[in-house]
Design a protein around this motif. Structure first.
Motif, PDB file in Angstrom:
ATOM      1  N   CYS A   1       0.855  -1.173   0.000  1.00  0.00           N
ATOM      2  CA  CYS A   1       0.000   0.000   0.000  1.00  0.00           C
ATOM      3  C   CYS A   1       0.901   1.237   0.000  1.00  0.00           C
ATOM      4  CB  CYS A   1      -0.856  -0.065   1.256  1.00  0.00           C
ATOM      5  SG  CYS A   1      -1.967   1.290   1.476  1.00  0.00           S
ATOM      6  N   TYR A  26       0.726   3.543   1.828  1.00  0.00           N
ATOM      7  CA  TYR A  26       0.867   4.022   3.214  1.00  0.00           C
ATOM      8  C   TYR A  26       1.767   3.102   4.020  1.00  0.00           C
ATOM      9  CZ  TYR A  26      -2.437   7.655   2.296  1.00  0.00           C
ATOM     10  OH  TYR A  26      -3.032   8.786   1.789  1.00  0.00           O
ATOM     11  N   CYS A  77       1.980  -0.238   4.126  1.00  0.00           N
ATOM     12  CA  CYS A  77       1.523  -1.539   4.589  1.00  0.00           C
ATOM     13  C   CYS A  77       1.926  -2.585   3.539  1.00  0.00           C
ATOM     14  CB  CYS A  77       0.023  -1.536   4.780  1.00  0.00           C
ATOM     15  SG  CYS A  77      -0.609   0.098   5.191  1.00  0.00           S
ATOM     16  N   HIS A  92      -7.195  -5.458   3.642  1.00  0.00           N
ATOM     17  CA  HIS A  92      -6.371  -4.375   4.168  1.00  0.00           C
ATOM     18  C   HIS A  92      -7.138  -3.055   4.146  1.00  0.00           C
ATOM     19  CE1 HIS A  92      -3.021  -1.691   4.833  1.00  0.00           C
ATOM     20  NE2 HIS A  92      -3.341  -1.056   3.738  1.00  0.00           N
ATOM     21  N   CYS A 119      -6.093  -0.334   6.666  1.00  0.00           N
ATOM     22  CA  CYS A 119      -5.305   0.767   6.099  1.00  0.00           C
ATOM     23  C   CYS A 119      -5.509   2.083   6.868  1.00  0.00           C
ATOM     24  CB  CYS A 119      -5.641   0.978   4.630  1.00  0.00           C
ATOM     25  SG  CYS A 119      -4.511   2.124   3.850  1.00  0.00           S
ATOM     26  N   THR A 120      -4.400   2.703   7.227  1.00  0.00           N
ATOM     27  CA  THR A 120      -4.448   3.950   8.012  1.00  0.00           C
ATOM     28  C   THR A 120      -5.035   5.099   7.204  1.00  0.00           C
ATOM     29  OG1 THR A 120      -2.155   4.278   7.343  1.00  0.00           O
ATOM     30  CG2 THR A 120      -2.529   3.398   9.548  1.00  0.00           C
TER      31      THR A 120
HETATM   32 ZN   LIG Z   1      -2.585   0.820   3.694  1.00  0.00          ZN
END
Ligand SMILES: [Zn+2]
Length: 370
Positions: free
Chosen positions: A280, A282, A284, A291, A296-297
């Motif tokens: 990802c 971000y 990940c 996710h 996911c943040t």
């Molecule tokens: Zn993520």
């Protein structure tokens, strides 16, 4: 020929085709020809009449082979179509299959489909869609569909022969469901007649096939959690859950459940140029539907209201119940999550790097802190 001259009729012997019909070709001169002025050709091995291909033994191999080749080329077009948009046109693909390809494949099947003769029918037809696709698309497997068509044709021909054929076919399907897939006999079906009974038996065989496929899929992965939700959840008739969603929500639901979706993890595994990593943006390790939905943040703030609306937080439950799918798909559509992700790729996109799977890159969400 004399008659045509006095009656103003015209024949076209140059268009004639000759074929000898027998199940014992060695007993007869299969090369024998006929004397008709302007007709020179010898016997042909395959002849097309009203869209059906005949062979000298009146067996349907040539017809099915030629039809399958045609269908395979149709299917290739549909596959290209769905791939170029990464599954966005899944609903249309299903429609094309049901409206164009399947009718072409099943054309004339009351004639050539050997009703109730499973051994004769098995492996004869190329059925290019994957079992998962069939299940998620709620498209009846082709052989079962042909059985249904042939039965309803027999049922229409109102005579005792038709009745016997229907009953024999129903019994054959039932026996198959019991023996080959070890399902329980359906006492209810026995009381029904004709089409309704066949419908129930087909459902049983279809379900059993799905379960068989699930078993196979499980043996191919190290852990159940590596399977898409569609493969992990039990058969539900026609996936009623999805049917109650709007069309677009149902499409999103299918993509999420099958994990055939324009997220980095899928695109990387399918070796799409430009997707060198499954992670990802971000940080990940794997950008999967799970996710996005749970971890996911990027989506922390809006996620909580979705989980609250669905009143659940289990991933499988979210993707296999009506309430869960309703909430998750609404979220994806409302905030245009799939588009956002592809836009992010455009803006922060990397140059195409080394393609292919990296060993050890497969880290499951459950093991990460993301
Ligand atoms: Zn993520």
């Amino acid at each position: 020929m004399a008659w045509t001259r006095t009656h103003g009729a015209k024949f076209a012997p140059e268009k004639y085709q000759l074929m000898h019909f027998t199940r014992r070709p060695k007993k007869f001169n299969m090369q024998a020809t006929v004397q008709i002025p302007k007709f020179q050709a010898g016997p042909v091995p395959v002849m097309r009449i009203l869209g059906i291909h005949l062979d000298p033994k009146l067996k349907w191999g040539p017809h099915v082979r030629l039809t399958a080749a045609k269908a395979a080329s149709h299917m290739a077009s549909v596959t290209r179509l769905t791939r170029s948009t990464w599954g966005a046109t899944f609903a249309q693909a299903r429609q094309i299959y049901a409206a164009v390809i399947r009718p072409a494949m099943s054309y004339g099947c009351p004639v050539w489909f050997a009703l109730g003769d499973e051994r004769a029918n098995r492996n004869r037809l190329i059925y290019p869609l994957q079992t998962v696709l069939k299940h998620e698309a709620s498209v009846e497997p082709l052989d079962l569909h042909l059985e249904r068509l042939a039965v309803s044709y027999s049922a229409k021909t109102e005579n005792s022969e038709g009745d016997r054929t229907v009953e024999a076919a129903r019994k054959a399907v039932e026996t198959r469901a019991q023996h080959r897939f070890k399902t329980k006999g359906t006492a209810l079906a026995r009381q029904d007649k004709g089409k309704a009974a066949i419908g129930k038996e087909i459902e049983a065989v279809w379900t059993a096939r799905w379960e068989e496929y699930q078993q196979q899929a499980r043996t191919q992965v190290s852990h159940e959690r590596h399977l898409a939700v569609a493969v992990r959840t039990p058969w539900t008739r026609g996936l009623r859950t999805k049917e109650r969603l709007t069309k677009v929500k149902s499409t999103v639901a299918t993509l999420l459940r099958m994990e055939h979706i324009g997220l980095n993890d899928y695109l990387f595994r399918r070796r799409v140029p430009g997707y060198a990593k499954p992670d990802c943006d971000y940080g990940c390790p794997r950008q999967t539907p799970k996710h996005i939905v749970l971890f996911c943040t990027m989506h922390t703030t809006r996620r909580s209201s979705i989980l609250a609306e669905a009143k659940m937080s289990d991933y499988i439950e979210l993707l296999s119940t009506e309430a869960g799918l309703r909430a998750v798909t609404k979220w994806f559509l409302q905030w245009d999550i799939l588009t956002q992700l592809s836009l992010a790729k455009l803006v922060y996109g990397e140059k195409p790097g080394r393609r292919g799977r990296r060993p050890g890159a497969y880290v499951d969400e459950d093991d990460s802190d993301c």
